[in-house]
Design an enzyme around this catalytic site. Structure first.
Site, short mmCIF file in Angstrom:
data_model
loop_
_atom_site.label_atom_id
_atom_site.label_comp_id
_atom_site.label_asym_id
_atom_site.label_seq_id
_atom_site.Cartn_x
_atom_site.Cartn_y
_atom_site.Cartn_z
N GLU A 1 0.84 -1.21 0.00
CA GLU A 1 0.00 0.00 0.00
C GLU A 1 0.88 1.27 0.00
O GLU A 1 1.78 1.40 0.83
CB GLU A 1 -0.90 -0.01 1.25
N GLY B 1 10.51 2.19 -0.74
CA GLY B 1 9.16 2.76 -0.86
C GLY B 1 8.62 3.15 0.51
O GLY B 1 8.02 4.23 0.68
N THR C 1 15.31 -5.14 3.70
CA THR C 1 15.03 -5.69 2.38
C THR C 1 16.13 -6.67 2.02
O THR C 1 17.31 -6.44 2.34
CB THR C 1 14.94 -4.64 1.25
N ILE C 2 15.73 -7.74 1.35
CA ILE C 2 16.76 -8.68 0.89
C ILE C 2 17.65 -8.02 -0.15
O ILE C 2 18.78 -8.41 -0.35
CB ILE C 2 16.14 -9.98 0.32
N ASP C 3 17.14 -6.97 -0.83
CA ASP C 3 17.88 -6.35 -1.95
C ASP C 3 19.08 -5.52 -1.49
O ASP C 3 19.96 -5.21 -2.30
CB ASP C 3 16.95 -5.43 -2.75
N GLY D 1 16.74 -9.01 -6.28
CA GLY D 1 17.56 -7.83 -6.04
C GLY D 1 16.97 -6.56 -6.62
O GLY D 1 17.51 -5.49 -6.45
N HIS D 2 15.89 -6.73 -7.41
CA HIS D 2 15.23 -5.59 -8.04
C HIS D 2 16.24 -4.87 -8.93
O HIS D 2 16.86 -5.52 -9.75
CB HIS D 2 14.62 -4.68 -6.96
N GLU E 1 18.11 -10.51 -11.23
CA GLU E 1 16.85 -10.40 -11.98
C GLU E 1 16.72 -9.07 -12.73
O GLU E 1 15.99 -8.96 -13.71
CB GLU E 1 15.65 -10.54 -11.04
N ARG F 1 21.10 -25.08 -18.37
CA ARG F 1 19.85 -25.15 -17.59
C ARG F 1 19.70 -23.89 -16.76
O ARG F 1 20.70 -23.26 -16.39
CB ARG F 1 19.86 -26.37 -16.66
O1 F6P Z 1 12.23 -6.02 -2.74
C1 F6P Z 1 12.25 -7.37 -2.49
C2 F6P Z 1 11.83 -8.14 -3.71
O2 F6P Z 1 11.81 -9.49 -3.35
C3 F6P Z 1 12.66 -7.90 -4.96
O3 F6P Z 1 13.89 -8.58 -4.90
C4 F6P Z 1 11.71 -8.38 -6.02
O4 F6P Z 1 12.01 -7.79 -7.25
C5 F6P Z 1 10.39 -7.91 -5.50
O5 F6P Z 1 10.52 -7.77 -4.10
C6 F6P Z 1 9.22 -8.82 -5.77
O6 F6P Z 1 8.06 -8.18 -5.37
P1 F6P Z 1 6.64 -8.83 -5.09
O7 F6P Z 1 6.66 -9.35 -3.69
O8 F6P Z 1 5.71 -7.68 -5.21
O9 F6P Z 1 6.43 -9.89 -6.11
#
Ligand code: F6P
Length: 340
Positions: free
Chosen positions: A77, A112, A133-135, A178-179, A230, A258
């Site tokens: 949100e 955010g 955040t994992i990122d 990792g966004h 990603e 693969r």
């Molecule tokens: O920000 C954490 C994350 O897991 C990113 O690594 C990923 O791109 C994104 O969130 C995925 O988001 P959602 O939970 O909205 O699918």
């Protein structure tokens, strides 16, 4: 004597390991050390809008340190994203904050969440942010909790791919999250002994990636591990980064390839000891700031020291891997390719 402080806490954005450790760190310190009252809002900023919360007693935050996810729930949100026909959410939040007699709101989240926290503080609310955040891409802190756990999970996956890659003499592509940032790919790639690491911050060339793999095979290295963030650019729609790399490696090298996409597994489960400690330290530090009436800040770590940075400086910025990052340099010196 003034009334004890009443604070709210929420977790917003994608979940990650360590959220419960942070909630526990805030709540226990606030209750035990400072005699505060703590309300936990459910589902991120949605709970604040809907005035949905639970009063967090000490007993409710006991036994959650090792739990993944968040006991409060989360959502993406964004109250400041105005949609025609929807009520004025920032105004509702302001009203609810007042009605509930809150002295401060602790917002645990990523970029955010920090941006929203900053906007709320501009509306006159007392806010403290805690970066998760994992990122690992939140600006203003060396590290976010959740990152270490994600790296541990991704590293284990790469370790496992090694044995199957070796047995079949294949090229193995693993796509990690990792966004827009390449932190997970860089750290897990190094920890897992990846041969090629592709991150959004360093522009790769698919021809160079393929050449590197062919040279490895020619040099009697019968398999290759390619760690792909990603967020790398792919010149094709409807295909993931890992799929694109795997497809092209197989096509241009003829080597059986693969692809594995790790996905949400990286965000799930119990936090590592490092994340438990970091989240606990962040939570306790946040409670301390509130006790000192210091607001409008995000808790951060620089070196091994906890500190607080103004939310204003954090909002809207990203912490990305720089080309001259010392780990990138060391990796290059060891013959790891970044495809550039
Ligand atoms: O920000 C954490 C994350 O897991 C990113 O690594 C990923 O791109 C994104 O969130 C995925 O988001 P959602 O939970 O909205 O699918």
């Amino acid at each position: 004597m003034s009334a004890p402080k009443r604070i709210g806490v929420l977790t917003a954005g994608g979940d990650c390991p360590g959220l419960n450790a942070a909630i526990r760190g805030v709540a226990k310190t606030a209750i035990v050390e400072y005699g505060m009252e703590v309300l936990g809002f459910t589902a991120g900023y949605s709970g604040l809008i809907r005035k949905e919360y639970i009063k967090l007693e000490q007993s409710m935050v006991s036994g959650i340190l090792t739990l993944g996810g968040t006991i409060l729930g989360t959502s993406r949100e964004k109250p400041f994203k105005m949609v025609d026909g929807e009520p004025n959410k920032p105004e509702i939040i302001k009203q609810n904050y007042k009605e509930l007699g809150l002295d401060c709101l602790v917002c645990i989240g990523g970029n955010g969440t920090m941006k929203t926290a900053w906007k709320l503080s501009q509306l006159g609310l007392n806010v403290i942010g805690i970066p998760k955040t994992i990122d690992n891409d939140v600006w203003g802190t060396d590290i976010t909790f959740g990152f270490d756990s994600a790296v541990a999970i991704a590293t284990e996956a790469i370790d496992r791919l090694h044995t199957t890659a070796n047995s079949h003499q294949r090229a193995m592509v693993i796509e990690v999250m990792g966004h827009h940032a390449g932190w997970i790919a860089l750290y897990a790639g190094l920890a897992g002994g990846g041969d090629i690491i592709l991150i959004p911050e360093l522009e790769y060339n698919i021809g160079k990636v393929c050449k590197f793999i062919e040279e490895r095979f020619a040099a009697n290295k019968p398999y290759s591990i390619i760690v792909v963030a990603e967020g790398i650019k792919v010149p094709k729609k409807g295909i993931t980064a890992g799929q694109f790399i795997a497809e092209n490696v197989q096509l241009f090298t003829g080597i059986e390839t693969r692809e594995t996409r790790l996905g949400y597994i990286q965000r799930g489960g119990s936090p590592t000891p490092m994340d438990r400690i970091l989240a606990t330290r962040y939570g306790a530090y946040a409670a301390g700031l509130i006790a000192e009436n210091k607001f409008g800040k995000m808790v951060a770590i620089k070196g091994n020291n906890l500190t607080a940075v103004p939310l204003e400086e954090v909002g809207g910025k990203l912490s990305l891997v720089k080309a001259d990052n010392s780990l990138v340099k060391k990796a290059r010196n060891m013959g790891i390719s970044f495809g550039d």
